[in-house]
Design an enzyme around this catalytic site. Structure first.
Site, mmCIF file in Angstrom:
data_model
loop_
_atom_site.group_PDB
_atom_site.id
_atom_site.type_symbol
_atom_site.label_atom_id
_atom_site.label_comp_id
_atom_site.label_asym_id
_atom_site.label_seq_id
_atom_site.Cartn_x
_atom_site.Cartn_y
_atom_site.Cartn_z
ATOM 1 N N LYS A 1 0.834 -1.214 0.000
ATOM 2 C CA LYS A 1 0.000 0.000 0.000
ATOM 3 C C LYS A 1 0.866 1.261 0.000
ATOM 4 O O LYS A 1 0.641 2.181 -0.774
ATOM 5 C CB LYS A 1 -0.922 0.046 1.237
ATOM 6 C CG LYS A 1 -1.891 -1.122 1.352
ATOM 7 C CD LYS A 1 -2.869 -0.913 2.491
ATOM 8 C CE LYS A 1 -2.249 -0.931 3.881
ATOM 9 N NZ LYS A 1 -1.637 -2.193 4.283
ATOM 10 N N ARG B 1 -9.196 1.034 9.334
ATOM 11 C CA ARG B 1 -8.829 -0.356 9.597
ATOM 12 C C ARG B 1 -9.899 -1.064 10.413
ATOM 13 O O ARG B 1 -9.717 -2.243 10.740
ATOM 14 C CB ARG B 1 -7.502 -0.402 10.357
ATOM 15 C CG ARG B 1 -6.275 -0.661 9.470
ATOM 16 C CD ARG B 1 -5.067 -0.466 10.341
ATOM 17 N NE ARG B 1 -3.912 -1.218 9.988
ATOM 18 C CZ ARG B 1 -2.813 -0.669 9.452
ATOM 19 N NH1 ARG B 1 -2.788 0.600 9.128
ATOM 20 N NH2 ARG B 1 -1.744 -1.400 9.248
ATOM 21 N N ARG C 1 11.413 -6.502 4.731
ATOM 22 C CA ARG C 1 11.226 -5.070 4.452
ATOM 23 C C ARG C 1 12.222 -4.227 5.243
ATOM 24 O O ARG C 1 12.469 -4.451 6.417
ATOM 25 C CB ARG C 1 9.804 -4.666 4.836
ATOM 26 C CG ARG C 1 9.544 -3.188 4.653
ATOM 27 C CD ARG C 1 8.077 -2.883 4.576
ATOM 28 N NE ARG C 1 7.359 -3.105 5.828
ATOM 29 C CZ ARG C 1 6.035 -2.895 5.945
ATOM 30 N NH1 ARG C 1 5.324 -2.501 4.916
ATOM 31 N NH2 ARG C 1 5.445 -3.116 7.093
ATOM 32 N N ARG D 1 11.604 -2.155 10.718
ATOM 33 C CA ARG D 1 10.585 -1.716 11.667
ATOM 34 C C ARG D 1 10.448 -2.745 12.782
ATOM 35 O O ARG D 1 10.485 -3.945 12.529
ATOM 36 C CB ARG D 1 9.231 -1.569 10.944
ATOM 37 C CG ARG D 1 9.060 -0.254 10.260
ATOM 38 C CD ARG D 1 7.862 -0.225 9.370
ATOM 39 N NE ARG D 1 6.629 -0.698 9.983
ATOM 40 C CZ ARG D 1 5.418 -0.591 9.414
ATOM 41 N NH1 ARG D 1 5.297 -0.027 8.237
ATOM 42 N NH2 ARG D 1 4.349 -1.045 10.014
ATOM 43 N N ARG E 1 -0.318 -8.852 13.749
ATOM 44 C CA ARG E 1 -0.804 -7.851 12.784
ATOM 45 C C ARG E 1 -1.719 -8.497 11.739
ATOM 46 O O ARG E 1 -2.723 -7.923 11.349
ATOM 47 C CB ARG E 1 0.390 -7.164 12.112
ATOM 48 C CG ARG E 1 1.160 -6.292 13.100
ATOM 49 C CD ARG E 1 2.471 -5.832 12.525
ATOM 50 N NE ARG E 1 2.307 -4.943 11.387
ATOM 51 C CZ ARG E 1 3.214 -4.783 10.433
ATOM 52 N NH1 ARG E 1 4.346 -5.469 10.464
ATOM 53 N NH2 ARG E 1 3.004 -3.931 9.466
HETATM 54 P P1 AMP Z 1 1.240 0.517 9.072
HETATM 55 O O1 AMP Z 1 2.452 1.371 8.882
HETATM 56 O O2 AMP Z 1 0.065 0.964 8.257
HETATM 57 O O3 AMP Z 1 1.519 -0.955 8.927
HETATM 58 O O4 AMP Z 1 0.781 0.722 10.606
HETATM 59 C C1 AMP Z 1 1.644 0.408 11.676
HETATM 60 C C2 AMP Z 1 0.859 0.346 12.976
HETATM 61 O O5 AMP Z 1 0.254 1.617 13.250
HETATM 62 C C3 AMP Z 1 -0.301 -0.638 13.001
HETATM 63 O O6 AMP Z 1 0.117 -1.977 13.275
HETATM 64 C C4 AMP Z 1 -1.147 -0.065 14.146
HETATM 65 O O7 AMP Z 1 -0.551 -0.324 15.409
HETATM 66 C C5 AMP Z 1 -1.002 1.443 13.897
HETATM 67 N N1 AMP Z 1 -2.046 1.920 12.967
HETATM 68 C C6 AMP Z 1 -1.866 2.432 11.713
HETATM 69 N N2 AMP Z 1 -3.038 2.771 11.161
HETATM 70 C C7 AMP Z 1 -3.995 2.459 12.070
HETATM 71 C C8 AMP Z 1 -5.414 2.546 12.080
HETATM 72 N N3 AMP Z 1 -6.104 3.017 11.029
HETATM 73 N N4 AMP Z 1 -6.070 2.130 13.204
HETATM 74 C C9 AMP Z 1 -5.410 1.677 14.267
HETATM 75 N N5 AMP Z 1 -4.070 1.539 14.313
HETATM 76 C C10 AMP Z 1 -3.367 1.929 13.226
#
Ligand code: AMP
Length: 214
Positions: free
Chosen positions: A13, A88, A122, A153, A164
């Site tokens: 994404k 989400r 990654r 990360r 996740r």
């Molecule tokens: P990402 O970089 O999109 O994989 O997000 C990393 C982490 O940020 C996720 O595993 C959640 O802990 C938090 N996070 C990101 N977006 C959301 C969301 N829309 N709702 C809740 N937690 C989020």
């Protein structure tokens, strides 16, 4: 254009959002990036979000929705947005429909068995935030774009990835039905969902997304 990229962690994404947002001339808004920045700057949101990110769990809706509401109120969102990683949960999707409803939702589909290796391999650049897979890097510590230092990360470690993916299937996947217009709590009736195959080369995914938007 108001666009959402849906899909599991590791679907690509973020990578696609960089090119597509530039192509459309709308801001790329990644809630994951916003949380990581808030944690780095030790803001109140960051201090609250940190334990959820570390555990691979979703940050509570109240915190996340407030952060996105504020961001979408900024001037650069006047002509639209590309949201990556939000919503989400169905409650987040309902809130977004009330704040500024998306026109199109693109689900980037990648099967689970492919996601594990995408995520563990990654690497992210600390300087330009670019993401790369170690299989494509000559030097796994240096960004091939800007020369910045690459890091893994915390939540891309194998023990957190399972949590996740579970959060994705339990809390985020129901959004596929929501955006098809099938959820009884829906705010918008029409089917806004389009699916793109994410299990191919990034340039082919990019072309498929643009074709879907036309
Ligand atoms: P990402 O970089 O999109 O994989 O997000 C990393 C982490 O940020 C996720 O595993 C959640 O802990 C938090 N996070 C990101 N977006 C959301 C969301 N829309 N709702 C809740 N937690 C989020």
């Amino acid at each position: 254009m108001k666009l959402i990229f849906l899909g599991p962690p590791g679907a690509g994404k973020g990578t696609q959002a960089v090119g597509v947002s530039a192509h459309l001339g709308v801001p790329h808004i990644s809630t994951g990036d916003m949380f990581r920045m808030a944690i780095k700057n030790q803001t109140p949101t960051g201090l609250e979000a940190k334990r959820y990110l570390d555990a691979g769990q979703l940050v509570p809706d109240s915190v996340t929705i407030a952060m996105v509401r504020e961001r979408l109120g900024m001037d650069d969102c006047a002509n639209g947005y590309l949201l990556d990683g939000f919503p989400r949960t169905v409650d987040q999707a309902i809130a977004l429909d009330q704040i500024s409803a998306p026109d199109t939702v693109i689900d980037i589909f990648v099967p689970d068995e492919r996601l594990q290796s995408r995520l563990t391999g990654r690497r992210v650049c600390g300087k330009c935030q670019g993401t790369f897979h170690i299989s494509k890097l000559d030097d796994e510590h240096t960004c091939p774009i800007c020369g910045g230092e690459l890091y893994q990360r915390n939540d891309d470690k194998p023990e957190t990835i399972a949590t996740r993916l579970q959060a994705y299937h339990e809390q985020t996947e129901p959004l596929i039905d929501y955006y098809k217009g099938n959820d009884k709590r829906r705010v918008v009736e029409e089917n806004r969902l389009k699916t793109v195959d994410g299990d191919c080369k990034p340039e082919d995914v990019f072309k498929a997304i643009l074709a879907t938007l036309e």
